[in-house]
Enzyme design. Structure first.
Site, PDB file in Angstrom:
ATOM      1  N   GLY A  12       0.660  -0.970  -0.163  1.00 23.92           N
ATOM      2  CA  GLY A  12       0.097  -0.047  -0.114  1.00 23.92           C
ATOM      3  C   GLY A  12       0.763   1.435   0.047  1.00 23.92           C
ATOM      4  O   GLY A  12       0.443   1.948   0.255  1.00 23.92           O
ATOM      5  N   LEU A  17      -3.027   6.599   3.906  1.00 24.61           N
ATOM      6  CA  LEU A  17      -1.637   6.127   5.259  1.00 24.61           C
ATOM      7  C   LEU A  17      -0.317   6.887   5.103  1.00 24.61           C
ATOM      8  O   LEU A  17       0.593   7.064   5.170  1.00 24.61           O
ATOM      9  CB  LEU A  17      -2.053   5.277   5.688  1.00 24.61           C
ATOM     10  CG  LEU A  17      -1.169   4.852   6.732  1.00 24.61           C
ATOM     11  CD1 LEU A  17      -2.290   5.640   8.159  1.00 24.61           C
ATOM     12  CD2 LEU A  17      -1.175   3.503   7.055  1.00 24.61           C
ATOM     13  N   ALA A  18       0.706   5.915   3.961  1.00 25.27           N
ATOM     14  CA  ALA A  18       1.651   6.003   4.031  1.00 25.27           C
ATOM     15  C   ALA A  18       2.092   7.387   3.408  1.00 25.27           C
ATOM     16  O   ALA A  18       2.982   7.879   4.235  1.00 25.27           O
ATOM     17  CB  ALA A  18       2.204   4.857   2.501  1.00 25.27           C
ATOM     18  N   ARG A  46      -0.464  -1.612  -6.489  1.00 23.82           N
ATOM     19  CA  ARG A  46      -0.378  -2.410  -8.165  1.00 23.82           C
ATOM     20  C   ARG A  46       0.034  -1.965  -9.130  1.00 23.82           C
ATOM     21  O   ARG A  46       0.644  -2.323 -10.741  1.00 23.82           O
ATOM     22  CB  ARG A  46      -1.988  -2.475  -8.299  1.00 23.82           C
ATOM     23  CG  ARG A  46      -2.241  -3.360  -7.578  1.00 23.82           C
ATOM     24  CD  ARG A  46      -4.223  -3.498  -8.331  1.00 23.82           C
ATOM     25  NE  ARG A  46      -3.835  -4.458  -9.156  1.00 23.82           N
ATOM     26  CZ  ARG A  46      -4.626  -5.378  -9.500  1.00 23.82           C
ATOM     27  NH1 ARG A  46      -5.932  -6.311  -8.348  1.00 23.82           N
ATOM     28  NH2 ARG A  46      -4.672  -6.291 -10.362  1.00 23.82           N
ATOM     29  N   ASP A 177      -2.888   0.506  16.960  1.00 23.83           N
ATOM     30  CA  ASP A 177      -3.735   1.021  17.025  1.00 23.83           C
ATOM     31  C   ASP A 177      -3.401   2.583  17.580  1.00 23.83           C
ATOM     32  O   ASP A 177      -2.681   2.520  18.400  1.00 23.83           O
ATOM     33  CB  ASP A 177      -5.105   1.122  19.386  1.00 23.83           C
ATOM     34  CG  ASP A 177      -6.103   2.019  19.238  1.00 23.83           C
ATOM     35  OD1 ASP A 177      -6.062   3.319  18.619  1.00 23.83           O
ATOM     36  OD2 ASP A 177      -7.271   0.825  19.157  1.00 23.83           O
ATOM     37  N   HIS A 178      -3.638   4.016  16.398  1.00 27.39           N
ATOM     38  CA  HIS A 178      -2.307   5.163  16.627  1.00 27.39           C
ATOM     39  C   HIS A 178      -2.886   5.909  17.938  1.00 27.39           C
ATOM     40  O   HIS A 178      -2.034   6.355  18.431  1.00 27.39           O
ATOM     41  CB  HIS A 178      -3.207   6.002  15.161  1.00 27.39           C
ATOM     42  CG  HIS A 178      -3.785   6.499  15.358  1.00 27.39           C
ATOM     43  ND1 HIS A 178      -4.800   5.989  14.824  1.00 27.39           N
ATOM     44  CD2 HIS A 178      -4.200   7.768  15.180  1.00 27.39           C
ATOM     45  CE1 HIS A 178      -6.133   7.160  14.843  1.00 27.39           C
ATOM     46  NE2 HIS A 178      -5.604   8.276  15.189  1.00 27.39           N
ATOM     47  N   LYS A 182      -0.656   8.388  21.362  1.00 29.18           N
ATOM     48  CA  LYS A 182      -0.168   9.447  21.832  1.00 29.18           C
ATOM     49  C   LYS A 182      -0.308   9.872  23.057  1.00 29.18           C
ATOM     50  O   LYS A 182      -0.578   9.224  23.750  1.00 29.18           O
ATOM     51  CB  LYS A 182      -2.065   9.609  21.472  1.00 29.18           C
ATOM     52  CG  LYS A 182      -2.487  10.217  19.953  1.00 29.18           C
ATOM     53  CD  LYS A 182      -3.479  10.818  19.671  1.00 29.18           C
ATOM     54  CE  LYS A 182      -4.722   9.975  18.289  1.00 29.18           C
ATOM     55  NZ  LYS A 182      -4.132  11.395  17.636  1.00 29.18           N
ATOM     56  N   GLU A 216     -14.736  14.654  16.776  1.00 24.02           N
ATOM     57  CA  GLU A 216     -14.396  15.066  15.663  1.00 24.02           C
ATOM     58  C   GLU A 216     -15.433  15.539  14.830  1.00 24.02           C
ATOM     59  O   GLU A 216     -15.920  16.368  14.786  1.00 24.02           O
ATOM     60  CB  GLU A 216     -14.349  14.052  14.505  1.00 24.02           C
ATOM     61  CG  GLU A 216     -13.520  13.267  14.580  1.00 24.02           C
ATOM     62  CD  GLU A 216     -13.136  12.279  14.066  1.00 24.02           C
ATOM     63  OE1 GLU A 216     -12.153  12.194  13.349  1.00 24.02           O
ATOM     64  OE2 GLU A 216     -13.763  11.237  13.606  1.00 24.02           O
ATOM     65  N   HIS A 240     -10.231   2.594  19.425  1.00 21.33           N
ATOM     66  CA  HIS A 240      -9.364   3.635  20.116  1.00 21.33           C
ATOM     67  C   HIS A 240     -10.451   3.893  21.485  1.00 21.33           C
ATOM     68  O   HIS A 240      -9.509   3.839  22.609  1.00 21.33           O
ATOM     69  CB  HIS A 240      -9.689   4.274  19.544  1.00 21.33           C
ATOM     70  CG  HIS A 240      -9.318   4.814  17.710  1.00 21.33           C
ATOM     71  ND1 HIS A 240      -7.866   4.451  17.670  1.00 21.33           N
ATOM     72  CD2 HIS A 240      -9.765   5.182  17.173  1.00 21.33           C
ATOM     73  CE1 HIS A 240      -7.896   3.971  16.502  1.00 21.33           C
ATOM     74  NE2 HIS A 240      -9.010   4.891  15.994  1.00 21.33           N
ATOM     75  N   LYS A 340     -19.172  12.290  14.587  1.00 20.14           N
ATOM     76  CA  LYS A 340     -18.535  13.043  12.972  1.00 20.14           C
ATOM     77  C   LYS A 340     -19.164  13.977  12.599  1.00 20.14           C
ATOM     78  O   LYS A 340     -20.519  14.159  13.464  1.00 20.14           O
ATOM     79  CB  LYS A 340     -17.991  12.417  11.867  1.00 20.14           C
ATOM     80  CG  LYS A 340     -16.929  11.184  11.512  1.00 20.14           C
ATOM     81  CD  LYS A 340     -16.615  11.437  10.573  1.00 20.14           C
ATOM     82  CE  LYS A 340     -15.545   9.884  11.051  1.00 20.14           C
ATOM     83  NZ  LYS A 340     -13.957  10.067  11.406  1.00 20.14           N
ATOM     84  N   LYS A 345     -13.173  19.637  17.580  1.00 19.39           N
ATOM     85  CA  LYS A 345     -12.691  18.450  17.741  1.00 19.39           C
ATOM     86  C   LYS A 345     -12.008  18.471  18.613  1.00 19.39           C
ATOM     87  O   LYS A 345     -11.318  19.324  19.174  1.00 19.39           O
ATOM     88  CB  LYS A 345     -10.935  18.510  16.347  1.00 19.39           C
ATOM     89  CG  LYS A 345     -10.333  18.001  16.831  1.00 19.39           C
ATOM     90  CD  LYS A 345      -9.692  16.280  15.505  1.00 19.39           C
ATOM     91  CE  LYS A 345      -9.259  15.844  15.921  1.00 19.39           C
ATOM     92  NZ  LYS A 345      -9.181  14.206  15.623  1.00 19.39           N
TER      93      LYS A 345
HETATM   94  C1  BG6 Z   1      -9.178   6.679  12.862  1.00 22.12           C
HETATM   95  C2  BG6 Z   1     -10.845   6.843  12.189  1.00 22.12           C
HETATM   96  O1  BG6 Z   1      -8.507   5.521  12.905  1.00 22.12           O
HETATM   97  O2  BG6 Z   1      -9.207   8.090  13.679  1.00 22.12           O
HETATM   98  C3  BG6 Z   1     -11.067   8.166  11.246  1.00 22.12           C
HETATM   99  O3  BG6 Z   1     -10.835   5.905  10.870  1.00 22.12           O
HETATM  100  C4  BG6 Z   1     -10.677   9.267  13.114  1.00 22.12           C
HETATM  101  O4  BG6 Z   1     -12.607   8.392  10.962  1.00 22.12           O
HETATM  102  C5  BG6 Z   1      -9.600   8.210  13.207  1.00 22.12           C
HETATM  103  O5  BG6 Z   1     -10.950  10.428  11.611  1.00 22.12           O
HETATM  104  C6  BG6 Z   1      -9.181  10.045  13.969  1.00 22.12           C
HETATM  105  O6  BG6 Z   1      -8.005  10.108  14.651  1.00 22.12           O
HETATM  106  P1  BG6 Z   1      -7.813  11.453  14.621  1.00 22.12           P
HETATM  107  O7  BG6 Z   1      -5.561  11.017  15.491  1.00 22.12           O
HETATM  108  O8  BG6 Z   1      -7.415  12.329  14.314  1.00 22.12           O
HETATM  109  O9  BG6 Z   1      -7.870  12.146  16.114  1.00 22.12           O
END
Ligand code: BG6
Length: 495
Positions: A12, A17-18, A46, A177-178, A182, A216, A240, A340, A345
């Protein structure tokens, strides 16, 4: 700084994302010396691209970081492109040849990180080929980073996990899980386990309720197609939000290690009550944004978004109440909400402490009816965009008489500190290079999180009433406020 040695293969490599996260994060690691000479990156997708073209694309993703020409030339020189069809076995042989060559050229010691930044339906195919075509090495480490969504429900997640586990063992799998990267999410443990005044009170005897908001302001943007299948429940709550709940609810680990923390998080998740469908309907509500306006800005409804069905019933907002059935939390509701197109935010946690058992100031309160009365103490953890925490207390108003007055102890990280702090993805990639899985989700956590949300999804799928809507730029539908009101509480954060 320790130099890390590895070959990254990014599946990918031309994706969003990349470009948005991975290349800038790798560049920051390069700048800090975490990556120096002994690293290389293969981007696959691809399309037919040359290395030169790929390097130009990578370069463009770095403009915000103000790189020098020298830095760019040096860094981008480590990038290689390989057109790749993930279902074509022969392509893996080409990939292996390139990987082995780069390994030799850059002396990478067989260390390999495979990053799956693409549609999840191919995860199993890719991992099985990585093993069968011997792209995983015998000599160095082999680690797999996987982006969400990890499955679509418990059963699909389990199936996916089985496929992956045929080629990689659990210790080699890094499920992203980003939020766990944080700064202030990591700080939850510091606040709890580094402070007697909090940890001593961190239970049902002193805490009334816990409130977690992931708000958000953006809509679904270009992701209508994906979102129509996921909705806020699977997009945010399953991962999350439940991760943050587990960090808040878990018992203290005996030592701050990956194994000890994981064990406590899993225990906490296992204690979250799995609802019946009936209970799910009582404890969880949803909504979908309709048109709205904030100042002069106008927003369209979810149903009008690109790739969204005109009578979509998918939720863009969820609020709910978790019960945690253990000695520590019995009877303490954990309220969560995410959505959303909300007012602004912000991710915030409010720990609402119980009122003092007797209000000894009650007579004074009566004497001055407009005087402020005693308030519950609230510890607020600000995850983003501001980062810090605050504690609200009661003090006395200056002057004659005895009126209470709220006082707030407030701490925010300065923008200067935060500007230099690593971004979530940067931290997580470095953790993976170091073999540290603490801030990634283990299978047991993923599995239990699906069990918890699957029932809610099923309950809603059976509901024939149209989904409640809320105007864009508000904090969700009325039912989200009633959820707390019915328990005698109110959302602390009212943007
Ligand atoms: C992602 C969701 O995991 O997290 C998105 O798929 C969401 O829909 C995003 O906008 C929110 O992440 P952050 O870091 O911008 O709060």
């Amino acid at each position: 700084t320790k130099e890390n040695i590895a070959l990254f293969t990014i599946f990918g490599g031309t994706g969003d994302l990349a470009k948005r996260k991975l290349y800038p994060s790798l560049f920051r690691l390069f700048r800090k010396g975490n990556l120096k000479k002994h690293f290389a990156i293969i981007g696959t997708a691809r399309r037919d691209w040359t290395d030169e073209y790929y390097r130009e694309i990578v370069k463009e993703t770095l403009v915000d970081l103000d790189p020098t020409e020298k830095e760019l030339a040096e860094f981008c020189g480590h990038f290689y492109y390989q057109a790749h069809n993930v279902t074509d076995t022969e392509h893996y042989d080409t990939l292996k040849t390139l990987a082995d060559k780069l390994d030799e050229d850059y002396q990478l010691q067989g260390n390999r990180i495979f990053y799956l930044a693409m549609a999840p339906q191919f995860f199993g195919t890719i991992t099985s080929h990585l093993a069968s075509q011997e792209i995983v090495t015998e000599t160095g480490f082999n680690r797999l980073i996987i982006e969400k969504p990890f499955g679509n429900d418990f059963y699909s997640a389990e199936k996916l996990n089985k496929e992956i586990r045929e080629a990689f063992n659990e210790e080699q799998i890094y499920r992203i899980d980003h939020y766990l990267g944080k700064e202030m999410v990591q700080n939850i443990s510091a606040i709890r386990f580094g402070n007697t005044i909090f940890e001593a009170l961190w239970n049902k005897n002193y805490i009334d309720n816990v409130q977690i908001t992931f708000a958000e302001s953006i809509g679904v943007e270009e992701r209508g197609g994906y979102y129509e299948k996921s909705g806020a429940l699977k997009d945010m709550i399953q991962n999350h939000v439940l991760q943050v709940v587990s960090l808040l609810a878990m018992d203290e680990p005996s030592v701050f290690s990956q194994e000890a923390i994981l064990a406590e998080k899993v225990k906490a998740l296992n204690a979250i009550r799995i609802y019946t469908e009936e209970e799910a309907r009582q404890n969880f509500v949803r909504g979908q944004y309709r048109e709205g306006q904030l100042d002069s800005q106008k927003f369209i409804s979810y149903k009008e978004e690109h790739n969204v069905h005109e009578d979509s019933q998918i939720e863009t907002f969820v609020a709910g109440k978790f019960h945690i059935d253990n000695f520590r939390w019995e009877g303490v509701p954990f309220y969560v909400r995410t959505g959303k197109r909300l007012t602004e935010k912000g991710t915030r946690i409010s720990i609402v402490f119980k009122p003092v058992p007797v209000n000894v100031f009650r007579e004074q309160d009566q004497k001055a009816p407009d005087a402020e009365t005693i308030q519950s103490n609230v510890l607020t953890i600000y995850i983003q965009p501001t980062e810090g925490f605050s504690l609200s207390l009661n003090g006395k108003e200056v002057g004659q008489g005895f009126n209470l007055h709220p006082v707030k102890l407030d701490f925010r990280h300065s923008s200067e500190t935060m500007g230099n702090s690593p971004e979530a993805y940067e931290k997580l990639i470095l953790d993976c290079l170091n073999g540290d899985g603490t801030n990634f989700t283990h299978w047991d956590e993923v599995a239990q999180s699906w069990r918890i949300v699957d029932v809610i999804r099923r309950a809603w799928d059976k509901d024939s009433d149209p989904i409640p809507t809320y105007p864009s730029a508000t904090m969700g539908p009325k039912c989200a406020f009633d959820l707390l009101k019915n328990d005698g509480f109110d959302w602390i954060w009212k943007p």
